[in-house]
Write a protein that holds these residues in place. Sequence first.
Motif, mmCIF file in Angstrom:
data_model
loop_
_atom_site.group_PDB
_atom_site.id
_atom_site.type_symbol
_atom_site.label_atom_id
_atom_site.label_comp_id
_atom_site.label_asym_id
_atom_site.label_seq_id
_atom_site.Cartn_x
_atom_site.Cartn_y
_atom_site.Cartn_z
ATOM 1 N N LEU A 98 0.854 -1.180 0.000
ATOM 2 C CA LEU A 98 0.000 0.000 0.000
ATOM 3 C C LEU A 98 0.895 1.238 0.000
ATOM 4 O O LEU A 98 1.804 1.344 0.823
ATOM 5 C CB LEU A 98 -0.902 0.000 1.237
ATOM 6 N N LYS A 99 0.661 2.147 -0.931
ATOM 7 C CA LYS A 99 1.391 3.417 -0.971
ATOM 8 C C LYS A 99 0.404 4.555 -0.754
ATOM 9 O O LYS A 99 -0.651 4.602 -1.399
ATOM 10 C CB LYS A 99 2.098 3.603 -2.314
ATOM 11 N N ILE A 100 0.752 5.472 0.117
ATOM 12 C CA ILE A 100 -0.087 6.637 0.356
ATOM 13 C C ILE A 100 0.749 7.728 1.010
ATOM 14 O O ILE A 100 1.569 7.447 1.889
ATOM 15 C CB ILE A 100 -1.324 6.294 1.229
ATOM 16 N N GLY A 101 0.590 8.959 0.516
ATOM 17 C CA GLY A 101 1.304 10.089 1.095
ATOM 18 C C GLY A 101 2.803 9.954 1.030
ATOM 19 O O GLY A 101 3.511 10.431 1.930
ATOM 20 N N GLY A 102 3.305 9.283 0.004
ATOM 21 C CA GLY A 102 4.739 9.136 -0.151
ATOM 22 C C GLY A 102 5.341 8.005 0.659
ATOM 23 O O GLY A 102 6.560 7.783 0.602
ATOM 24 N N ALA A 103 4.559 7.290 1.429
ATOM 25 C CA ALA A 103 5.056 6.181 2.255
ATOM 26 C C ALA A 103 4.518 4.857 1.733
ATOM 27 O O ALA A 103 3.407 4.787 1.182
ATOM 28 C CB ALA A 103 4.667 6.381 3.706
ATOM 29 N N SER A 104 5.284 3.787 1.931
ATOM 30 C CA SER A 104 4.884 2.443 1.510
ATOM 31 C C SER A 104 4.689 1.555 2.730
ATOM 32 O O SER A 104 5.445 1.642 3.697
ATOM 33 C CB SER A 104 5.948 1.819 0.595
ATOM 34 N N GLN A 105 3.682 0.699 2.665
ATOM 35 C CA GLN A 105 3.397 -0.253 3.739
ATOM 36 C C GLN A 105 3.253 -1.643 3.137
ATOM 37 O O GLN A 105 2.368 -1.878 2.312
ATOM 38 C CB GLN A 105 2.106 0.133 4.477
ATOM 39 N N ALA A 106 4.117 -2.563 3.540
ATOM 40 C CA ALA A 106 3.983 -3.956 3.105
ATOM 41 C C ALA A 106 2.833 -4.600 3.862
ATOM 42 O O ALA A 106 2.717 -4.456 5.083
ATOM 43 C CB ALA A 106 5.282 -4.707 3.355
ATOM 44 N N LEU A 107 1.972 -5.310 3.126
ATOM 45 C CA LEU A 107 0.798 -5.934 3.719
ATOM 46 C C LEU A 107 0.983 -7.443 3.739
ATOM 47 O O LEU A 107 1.492 -8.033 2.777
ATOM 48 C CB LEU A 107 -0.457 -5.569 2.926
ATOM 49 N N SER A 108 0.545 -8.067 4.822
ATOM 50 C CA SER A 108 0.691 -9.506 5.005
ATOM 51 C C SER A 108 -0.600 -10.217 4.606
ATOM 52 O O SER A 108 -1.669 -9.962 5.180
ATOM 53 C CB SER A 108 1.029 -9.812 6.465
ATOM 54 N N GLY A 125 -0.942 -9.563 -11.389
ATOM 55 C CA GLY A 125 0.028 -8.491 -11.211
ATOM 56 C C GLY A 125 -0.660 -7.147 -11.331
ATOM 57 O O GLY A 125 -1.119 -6.773 -12.417
ATOM 58 N N ILE A 126 -0.788 -6.459 -10.228
ATOM 59 C CA ILE A 126 -1.388 -5.123 -10.209
ATOM 60 C C ILE A 126 -0.341 -4.168 -9.669
ATOM 61 O O ILE A 126 0.265 -4.416 -8.618
ATOM 62 C CB ILE A 126 -2.655 -5.095 -9.349
ATOM 63 N N VAL A 127 -0.114 -3.084 -10.385
ATOM 64 C CA VAL A 127 0.923 -2.134 -9.997
ATOM 65 C C VAL A 127 0.301 -0.748 -9.798
ATOM 66 O O VAL A 127 -0.283 -0.183 -10.726
ATOM 67 C CB VAL A 127 2.040 -2.060 -11.060
ATOM 68 N N ASP A 128 0.402 -0.264 -8.584
ATOM 69 C CA ASP A 128 -0.022 1.103 -8.240
ATOM 70 C C ASP A 128 -1.437 1.415 -8.730
ATOM 71 O O ASP A 128 -1.699 2.462 -9.342
ATOM 72 C CB ASP A 128 0.967 2.132 -8.811
ATOM 73 N N ALA A 129 -2.363 0.500 -8.450
ATOM 74 C CA ALA A 129 -3.761 0.729 -8.811
ATOM 75 C C ALA A 129 -4.399 1.672 -7.798
ATOM 76 O O ALA A 129 -4.325 1.435 -6.586
ATOM 77 C CB ALA A 129 -4.526 -0.582 -8.844
ATOM 78 N N PRO A 130 -5.020 2.773 -8.230
ATOM 79 C CA PRO A 130 -5.658 3.700 -7.291
ATOM 80 C C PRO A 130 -6.773 3.019 -6.497
ATOM 81 O O PRO A 130 -7.498 2.161 -7.029
ATOM 82 C CB PRO A 130 -6.231 4.789 -8.206
ATOM 83 N N LEU A 131 -6.912 3.388 -5.234
ATOM 84 C CA LEU A 131 -7.954 2.862 -4.368
ATOM 85 C C LEU A 131 -9.115 3.846 -4.303
ATOM 86 O O LEU A 131 -8.918 5.044 -4.073
ATOM 87 C CB LEU A 131 -7.409 2.606 -2.962
ATOM 88 N N ALA A 276 -12.170 8.944 -4.064
ATOM 89 C CA ALA A 276 -10.801 8.438 -4.098
ATOM 90 C C ALA A 276 -10.207 8.501 -2.700
ATOM 91 O O ALA A 276 -10.434 9.456 -1.949
ATOM 92 C CB ALA A 276 -9.964 9.262 -5.067
ATOM 93 N N LEU A 277 -9.430 7.491 -2.341
ATOM 94 C CA LEU A 277 -8.787 7.453 -1.030
ATOM 95 C C LEU A 277 -7.437 8.154 -1.122
ATOM 96 O O LEU A 277 -6.358 7.548 -1.092
ATOM 97 C CB LEU A 277 -8.654 6.010 -0.556
ATOM 98 N N GLY A 278 -7.532 9.475 -1.294
ATOM 99 C CA GLY A 278 -6.333 10.275 -1.449
ATOM 100 C C GLY A 278 -5.527 9.802 -2.642
ATOM 101 O O GLY A 278 -6.080 9.523 -3.720
ATOM 102 N N ASP A 279 -4.205 9.708 -2.463
ATOM 103 C CA ASP A 279 -3.357 9.197 -3.534
ATOM 104 C C ASP A 279 -2.980 7.738 -3.301
ATOM 105 O O ASP A 279 -1.984 7.246 -3.840
ATOM 106 C CB ASP A 279 -2.100 10.060 -3.673
ATOM 107 N N ALA A 280 -3.789 7.028 -2.503
ATOM 108 C CA ALA A 280 -3.484 5.639 -2.148
ATOM 109 C C ALA A 280 -3.519 4.735 -3.372
ATOM 110 O O ALA A 280 -4.426 4.831 -4.211
ATOM 111 C CB ALA A 280 -4.462 5.136 -1.100
ATOM 112 N N THR A 281 -2.532 3.849 -3.454
ATOM 113 C CA THR A 281 -2.494 2.834 -4.508
ATOM 114 C C THR A 281 -2.145 1.489 -3.891
ATOM 115 O O THR A 281 -1.528 1.408 -2.820
ATOM 116 C CB THR A 281 -1.457 3.167 -5.592
#
Length: 548
Positions: A98-108, A125-131, A276-281
């Motif tokens: 998950l990427k949002i606000g310039g930060a990345s979070q690995a999800l389990s 394979g999904i890359v930076d899909a907007p939420l 849109a959930l901000g710039d979350a992808t």
Amino acid sequence: MKRSLHLLLLSLGLTPAFAADIPGGGISADNLSRHVRVLASAEFEGRAPATPGEEKTVAYVVDELKKAGVQPGGEQGGWTQAVPLVRAQVEGPVTATLKIGGASQALSNGDDLVLQSLNPVDRVGIVDAPLVFVGYGITAPERGWDDYKGADLKGKVAVVLVNDPDFEADSPGAFDGSAVTYYGRWTYKYEELARQGAAGVLIVHETAPAAYGWATVRASGLSPVFDIPRDDAATYHTLLRGWMQRELAVSLFERAGLDFEVEKRRAQTSAFAPVALGDATLSASFAVKRDQVVTRNVIGRLAGAEQPDETVIYSAHWDAFGIGEPDASGDVVRHGAVDNATGVAAVIELARVFAAGPRPQRTLLFMALTAEEKGLQGATYYAANPLAPLEKTAAVLNIEMLSPDGPNRDIASWGNGRVSLEGDLKRVAEAHGRTYSPDPNLEAGFFYRADHFAFARAGVPAITVGAGLDRVDGGEASGKALRDAYFARCYHQPCDAWTLSWEAGGQAQDVALLYALGRDIADGRAWPRWLNGSEFKTVRERSETERK
């Protein structure tokens, strides 16, 4: 002497008439317990479709139906109906970020979310899909509701709420109050978002509106998923689907400058529009192993004496969730004792007592259906490929999750079916000194979660019967506490197992009522019917001339 026997039977929680009215010595609690003990044993490996557990399950049910004295009711004079399915299993590691606000979070996978795919690909394979938050994800013109408002979801992952807008609303609205509609089911969310063109779907898990905890989502989500073979699978299924933990959703919304609870309340109004959930992808990658398997419905038949072309069905699903992750005790088998070895045991016992008595006027089918836990697949396949005409199928009496905790004063059915069978069950229960309880938990959406629903969609009057909550020993408070504990701890988990404390006396009482209900329908000339307000009434009426 008769009065003494009457009082003795009442003291044991038994209805006196059953001892005389049911052939074959009546419904045997010992038989019911024995069937559950065998079917839920570790040897049967959790009864997952297309596994060695299926082979053992099918062999056992066929053998017991033979012993019961009914005839084969499957294809080509056999005991089974082949059900072809596509099986898809996540293979190897899952990466999700998950990427949002310039930060990345690995999800389990399994902890923060669970991801799957029924799209016909060997790798997701999904890359930076907007939420995008789409509220409850519902399009219902007949209710004046459209959550999408023309939003373009191509290439995006939709975040959607489970259940209906009315579930937590202050007052009933367009969706029948707290009683969930089909629009509230997770299956509908997936189907609708595929129609809307989304690349993926993440359903926010909340225990109350989902009616089960994250452990159930995890167990189901990490298991193989199944579907009927489809030429349009690429458009019928989104590329990615799954669930996310509520805590993750709350954090996501907060980082997007939104308040989860505020947005949920906004989604409870027809004015809602996607946001849109901000710039979350989201990025996600995993391999998918796909193959086609054949699983089986098991069917026994007792031909009717006068109207053999008219049918009454007793059904229960035989499948559970197979082998999974170990629980605290190290058990990896999800035994499926209550859910739903109890139902299969009931079907076998009903076959035995009917075969021991006078031949019913209408034909009876005794079905153990496959892949209910995979989306009612076995029942859906039978409804599309019936072995007896559906227009002359009088009723389906489906059986689910009978109680191992002793007798109840009441018996219940699942959901508000708006079908005459509910009144018939009430009448039979009261005639035998018991009561009928409408589903006390309509918000759980059980009407849409059992095999009878597949028959209902085809127009056949159908009902799922299960245990009541008003225990002879402890009343409703005790029954509700036991039910809540089961769903919190054991539903789809290894602890749904037969134990030495299993008390099948209540199951025997419930199956005796099911015998009486089925006997009335099978020996009568009336046709159960959908009532006004049922979405299935029109479907049934199209074949009205076939039942004249």
